[in-house]
Design a protein around this motif. Sequence first.
Motif, PDB file in Angstrom:
ATOM      1  N   PRO A  67    -113.378-105.426  13.913  1.00 53.93           N
ATOM      2  CA  PRO A  67    -114.318-104.611  14.741  1.00 53.93           C
ATOM      3  C   PRO A  67    -113.720-103.935  16.003  1.00 53.93           C
ATOM      4  CG  PRO A  67    -115.348-106.800  13.827  1.00 53.93           C
ATOM      5  CD  PRO A  67    -113.779-106.783  13.699  1.00 53.93           C
ATOM      6  N   THR A  68    -112.656-104.659  16.728  1.00 55.32           N
ATOM      7  CA  THR A  68    -112.213-104.250  17.772  1.00 55.32           C
ATOM      8  C   THR A  68    -111.037-103.207  17.804  1.00 55.32           C
ATOM      9  OG1 THR A  68    -110.878-105.989  17.981  1.00 55.32           O
ATOM     10  CG2 THR A  68    -112.757-106.243  18.863  1.00 55.32           C
ATOM     11  N   GLY A  69    -110.593-102.944  16.162  1.00 49.77           N
ATOM     12  CA  GLY A  69    -109.692-102.021  16.138  1.00 49.77           C
ATOM     13  C   GLY A  69    -108.388-102.414  15.744  1.00 49.77           C
ATOM     14  N   ASP A  70    -108.179-103.599  15.902  1.00 47.82           N
ATOM     15  CA  ASP A  70    -107.019-104.367  15.664  1.00 47.82           C
ATOM     16  C   ASP A  70    -106.591-104.157  13.951  1.00 47.82           C
ATOM     17  OD1 ASP A  70    -106.605-105.192  18.237  1.00 47.82           O
ATOM     18  OD2 ASP A  70    -107.920-106.933  17.867  1.00 47.82           O
ATOM     19  N   LEU A  71    -105.428-104.071  13.688  1.00 42.81           N
ATOM     20  CA  LEU A  71    -104.847-103.884  12.159  1.00 42.81           C
ATOM     21  C   LEU A  71    -104.634-105.462  11.955  1.00 42.81           C
ATOM     22  CD1 LEU A  71    -104.167-102.455   9.925  1.00 42.81           C
ATOM     23  CD2 LEU A  71    -101.710-101.989  10.745  1.00 42.81           C
ATOM     24  N   LEU A  72    -105.573-105.882  10.822  1.00 37.93           N
ATOM     25  CA  LEU A  72    -105.251-107.169  10.289  1.00 37.93           C
ATOM     26  C   LEU A  72    -104.327-107.212   8.985  1.00 37.93           C
ATOM     27  CD1 LEU A  72    -108.989-108.191  10.889  1.00 37.93           C
ATOM     28  CD2 LEU A  72    -107.230-108.585  12.436  1.00 37.93           C
ATOM     29  N   ARG A  73    -104.633-106.337   7.996  1.00 39.20           N
ATOM     30  CA  ARG A  73    -103.831-106.315   6.892  1.00 39.20           C
ATOM     31  C   ARG A  73    -103.785-104.883   5.941  1.00 39.20           C
ATOM     32  NH1 ARG A  73    -106.379-110.765   2.670  1.00 39.20           N
ATOM     33  NH2 ARG A  73    -108.340-109.257   3.304  1.00 39.20           N
ATOM     34  N   PHE A  74    -102.646-105.107   5.258  1.00 42.50           N
ATOM     35  CA  PHE A  74    -102.410-103.669   4.649  1.00 42.50           C
ATOM     36  C   PHE A  74    -102.616-104.174   3.236  1.00 42.50           C
ATOM     37  CE2 PHE A  74     -98.732-103.103   7.604  1.00 42.50           C
ATOM     38  CZ  PHE A  74     -99.276-102.096   8.342  1.00 42.50           C
TER      39      PHE A  74
END
Length: 110
Positions: A34-41
């Motif tokens: 929700p904060t815009g951090d990329l977690l996974r591809f």
Amino acid sequence: TRELVTHMRTVGSPIMVGGQGGGARAIIGLEVSPTGDLLRFLVLDPHYSGPDNFESLQQNESQVCVWVTPINLCRQYGRFTNFCLPLPISQTVCDTLQHSSTHCNTLQHT
């Protein structure tokens, strides 16, 4: 990572990945916090050549389509991980490359 998220949201084409440690892969999805951090591809192996059905994909999921963290993806390819963000063909690009309008129209409709 901001460029990857923007690309997927605005263009939507798969992001091709490659490097010195393995074969090419295609990023077809992103999980973003929700904060815009990329977690996974969501990574797809474009070399898969098995049957085109859910059962086959499910049996081979670790080889075909899998969620990975950015760190694990980059570890696979070593120090040099290349990301290719394909853009849709446009008439401007065709004019720049001096393609014929017939060729560009063919490219735009395939």
